[in-house]
Scaffold this motif. Structure first.
Motif, mmCIF file in Angstrom:
data_model
loop_
_atom_site.group_PDB
_atom_site.id
_atom_site.type_symbol
_atom_site.label_atom_id
_atom_site.label_comp_id
_atom_site.label_asym_id
_atom_site.label_seq_id
_atom_site.Cartn_x
_atom_site.Cartn_y
_atom_site.Cartn_z
ATOM 1 N N PHE A 304 0.709 -1.309 0.006
ATOM 2 C CA PHE A 304 0.121 0.132 0.004
ATOM 3 C C PHE A 304 0.887 1.057 0.169
ATOM 4 O O PHE A 304 0.466 2.244 -0.459
ATOM 5 N N ASN A 305 2.038 1.169 0.537
ATOM 6 C CA ASN A 305 2.895 2.395 0.667
ATOM 7 C C ASN A 305 3.108 2.991 -0.746
ATOM 8 O O ASN A 305 3.332 4.095 -1.020
ATOM 9 N N ASN A 306 3.764 2.061 -1.513
ATOM 10 C CA ASN A 306 4.166 2.176 -2.777
ATOM 11 C C ASN A 306 3.277 1.899 -4.038
ATOM 12 O O ASN A 306 3.515 1.818 -5.245
ATOM 13 N N ASP A 307 1.816 1.966 -3.576
ATOM 14 C CA ASP A 307 0.914 1.539 -4.524
ATOM 15 C C ASP A 307 1.123 0.465 -5.805
ATOM 16 O O ASP A 307 0.993 0.840 -6.752
ATOM 17 N N LYS A 308 1.456 -0.899 -5.082
ATOM 18 C CA LYS A 308 1.723 -1.769 -6.337
ATOM 19 C C LYS A 308 1.575 -3.104 -5.567
ATOM 20 O O LYS A 308 1.596 -3.345 -4.281
ATOM 21 N N ILE A 309 1.576 -4.016 -6.582
ATOM 22 C CA ILE A 309 1.416 -5.392 -6.312
ATOM 23 C C ILE A 309 2.563 -6.276 -7.108
ATOM 24 O O ILE A 309 2.758 -6.086 -7.968
ATOM 25 N N ILE A 310 3.397 -6.967 -6.082
ATOM 26 C CA ILE A 310 4.577 -7.703 -6.532
ATOM 27 C C ILE A 310 4.176 -9.129 -6.454
ATOM 28 O O ILE A 310 3.930 -9.583 -5.536
ATOM 29 N N ILE A 311 4.646 -9.823 -7.651
ATOM 30 C CA ILE A 311 4.042 -11.257 -7.889
ATOM 31 C C ILE A 311 5.466 -12.004 -8.170
ATOM 32 O O ILE A 311 5.921 -11.584 -9.266
ATOM 33 N N ALA A 312 5.668 -13.068 -7.662
ATOM 34 C CA ALA A 312 6.995 -13.693 -7.935
ATOM 35 C C ALA A 312 6.642 -14.745 -9.206
ATOM 36 O O ALA A 312 5.433 -15.515 -8.756
ATOM 37 N N LEU A 313 7.479 -14.967 -10.146
ATOM 38 C CA LEU A 313 6.901 -15.968 -11.036
ATOM 39 C C LEU A 313 7.716 -16.935 -11.360
ATOM 40 O O LEU A 313 9.106 -16.871 -11.058
ATOM 41 N N LYS A 343 14.922 -11.047 -12.244
ATOM 42 C CA LYS A 343 14.397 -11.281 -10.948
ATOM 43 C C LYS A 343 13.261 -12.244 -11.069
ATOM 44 O O LYS A 343 12.698 -12.626 -9.945
ATOM 45 N N LYS A 344 12.740 -12.239 -12.182
ATOM 46 C CA LYS A 344 11.275 -13.239 -12.302
ATOM 47 C C LYS A 344 9.952 -12.606 -11.557
ATOM 48 O O LYS A 344 9.620 -13.308 -10.687
ATOM 49 N N LEU A 345 10.152 -11.357 -11.552
ATOM 50 C CA LEU A 345 9.123 -10.632 -10.864
ATOM 51 C C LEU A 345 8.035 -9.695 -11.748
ATOM 52 O O LEU A 345 8.333 -9.115 -12.762
ATOM 53 N N LEU A 346 6.760 -9.765 -11.350
ATOM 54 C CA LEU A 346 5.810 -9.025 -12.248
ATOM 55 C C LEU A 346 5.315 -8.075 -11.015
ATOM 56 O O LEU A 346 4.830 -8.368 -9.863
ATOM 57 N N THR A 347 5.258 -6.781 -11.466
ATOM 58 C CA THR A 347 5.071 -5.436 -10.452
ATOM 59 C C THR A 347 3.725 -4.895 -11.383
ATOM 60 O O THR A 347 3.913 -4.424 -12.517
ATOM 61 N N LEU A 348 2.777 -4.698 -10.805
ATOM 62 C CA LEU A 348 1.311 -4.062 -11.168
ATOM 63 C C LEU A 348 1.501 -2.653 -10.304
ATOM 64 O O LEU A 348 0.997 -2.540 -9.043
ATOM 65 N N HIS A 349 1.901 -1.671 -11.038
ATOM 66 C CA HIS A 349 1.860 -0.314 -10.386
ATOM 67 C C HIS A 349 0.266 0.454 -10.445
ATOM 68 O O HIS A 349 -0.419 0.040 -11.140
ATOM 69 N N SER A 350 0.102 1.247 -9.517
ATOM 70 C CA SER A 350 -1.090 2.146 -9.333
ATOM 71 C C SER A 350 -2.264 1.375 -9.541
ATOM 72 O O SER A 350 -3.339 1.674 -10.058
ATOM 73 N N MET A 351 -2.565 0.190 -8.560
ATOM 74 C CA MET A 351 -3.491 -0.724 -8.800
ATOM 75 C C MET A 351 -4.329 -0.502 -7.530
ATOM 76 O O MET A 351 -5.399 -1.069 -7.259
ATOM 77 N N LEU A 352 -4.061 0.260 -6.336
ATOM 78 C CA LEU A 352 -4.502 0.298 -5.266
ATOM 79 C C LEU A 352 -4.887 1.824 -5.241
ATOM 80 O O LEU A 352 -5.515 2.060 -4.246
#
Length: 443
Positions: A304-313, A343-352
């Motif tokens: 919530f701090n950085n308005d993003k969701i990080i998903i390990a892939l 890093k095999k990461l998916l980051t979804l910004h501005s989703m919150l």
């Protein structure tokens, strides 16, 4: 003198026999009358042993001073009270039955019964002079119906409810009984029974509370059902996102996220029309939701701090292909989706919603200890709860953000999600009164 002693001994023996007989053959527990379809239970336990000043802090806004004083003098006559309902929590007007256990003072309490109730046919009902007092406590209730059985007193707003709960339960819900016995607290206990609705993924919810210096310490436990717990028991060996946890974030982990499909896409979240539309859309786009969820490598972090969701892939190429399909839609622009191949990461910004609502980012990382079998960790500050309620307005979020004045800590381990909160007595009373005003006139 000897005769007097013999009479005294005989009297004592007779009293002991009567008391033991009452406890063994007559006395029942409120738990004996809880049904398998009972939805919610509020328990006020060991009232006679409590420091009455704690209860007085809660009652002072609902009862007259003289009634509180009278209750304080008579509290020794009440051992515990169970308030039971079959209705769902979202109903505005909830029918209930209260089961009052007077303990060893059953017979003295029984002698005072007629001062409050009058008997009509085979049921007692409150006398007319108590109508206004009842409405002060229950806005939609004019009269209460009552009876007594097994050393207990039963009071309800509906005759049908009263008769139902006067019958001792033949089919016991042993798990519910165990939860009740383990959850009793020194102020109040709330138990919600969802064991008959498996699709929600939880069997029971409990809320226990204790009052200290005008602050109410609450502990909420969500008991997940066997279907959910069976796959949450398997956790990833390596936790790559643990070091990215901030003060206001929720961390979720499990070996196979595709197992959540049954919870997310059930009949309660998706009706037939929505389910059919969703199936057609995913089929048209060539997307298999379960396979995409399987591609999650054991961890998801909601920041919530950085308005993003990080998903390990597990497979980055797969998510790049998926993004190539969905990227045609405006809401999935390059500003929203970030794929880190290395890093095999998916980051979804501005989703919150933080940017839309001008909520400032705070890069405050938090060192936390995550147990090997732990599947959930969360830490939410009151200010962030206030911000979340602006993004997703609802009565429940509005209630929570106004009640909670200190950090919320969330943990999930061994099939139980535990949430610790602190609320103030004053704020609780304000919202209880607001709720009472809201339900006036609603049946």
């Amino acid at each position: 003198m000897l005769k007097k002693m013999k009479k005294l001994v005989v009297s004592i023996v007779l009293l002991v026999i009567v008391f033991v007989g009452y406890r063994i053959h007559i006395k029942k527990s409120p738990i004996d009358f809880i049904k398998n379809d009972t939805k919610s239970i509020i328990i006020l336990d060991k009232i006679s042993n409590k420091n009455f000043k704690e209860l007085e802090l809660i009652l002072c806004d609902f009862m007259k001073k003289e009634d509180i004083e009278k209750l304080g003098k008579n509290k020794k006559y009440v051992s515990e009270v169970y308030i039971i309902s079959d209705d769902e929590l979202y109903n505005h007007a909830i029918d209930f039955v209260a089961i009052v256990d007077t303990g060893m003072y059953y017979y003295p309490a029984l002698s005072q019964w007629k001062s409050y109730f009058t008997k009509i046919d085979d049921i007692y009902k409150t006398k007319e002079k108590y109508k206004e007092e009842i409405k002060n406590i229950f806005p939609n209730v004019d009269v209460l119906y009552a009876d007594y059985k097994g050393g207990l007193f039963f009071v309800s707003n509906k005759i049908e409810y009263l008769k139902k709960y006067l019958e001792e339960s033949e089919e016991k819900n042993k798990n519910l009984e165990t939860i009740i016995k383990e959850s009793k607290s020194n102020l109040y206990t709330f138990v919600y029974n969802n064991s008959n609705t498996k699709e929600f993924g939880m069997d029971f919810v409990t809320l226990t509370a204790s009052l200290k210096d005008k602050e109410i310490f609450q502990n909420i436990k969500i008991y997940l059902n066997e279907m959910i717990y069976s796959f949450l028991d398997y956790q990833p060996d390596k936790r790559r996102l643990k070091d990215d946890i901030t003060n206001d974030s929720i961390y979720i982990s499990m070996e196979d996220f595709s197992k959540l499909e049954k919870i997310i896409f059930n009949q309660y979240n998706f009706n037939r029309t929505m389910s059919s539309l969703f199936s057609l859309t995913t089929a048209f786009l060539g997307i298999n939701v379960k396979d995409e969820m399987k591609n999650i490598d054991g961890e998801v972090l909601i920041d919530f701090n950085n308005d993003k969701i990080i998903i390990a892939l597990k497979d980055v190429e797969r998510i790049k292909k998926l993004y190539g399909t969905l990227g045609k839609f405006a809401f999935l622009s390059n500003d929203v989706v970030e794929i880190d191949v290395d890093k095999k990461l998916l980051t979804l910004h501005s989703m919150l919603g933080s940017k839309k609502h001008n909520i400032p980012n705070k890069n405050e990382k938090k060192k936390v200890y995550i147990r090997k079998e732990q599947f959930l960790y969360g830490h939410i500050t009151p200010s962030r709860m206030d911000e979340i309620s602006k993004i997703n307005p609802s009565d429940m979020l509005d209630l929570e953000k106004n009640l909670i004045k200190k950090d919320i800590v969330i943990k999930g381990v061994d099939g139980v999600i535990e949430i610790e909160t602190i609320i103030t007595k004053e704020d609780l009373l304000i919202h209880i009164n607001n709720y009472r005003e809201k339900i006036k006139g609603k049946k």
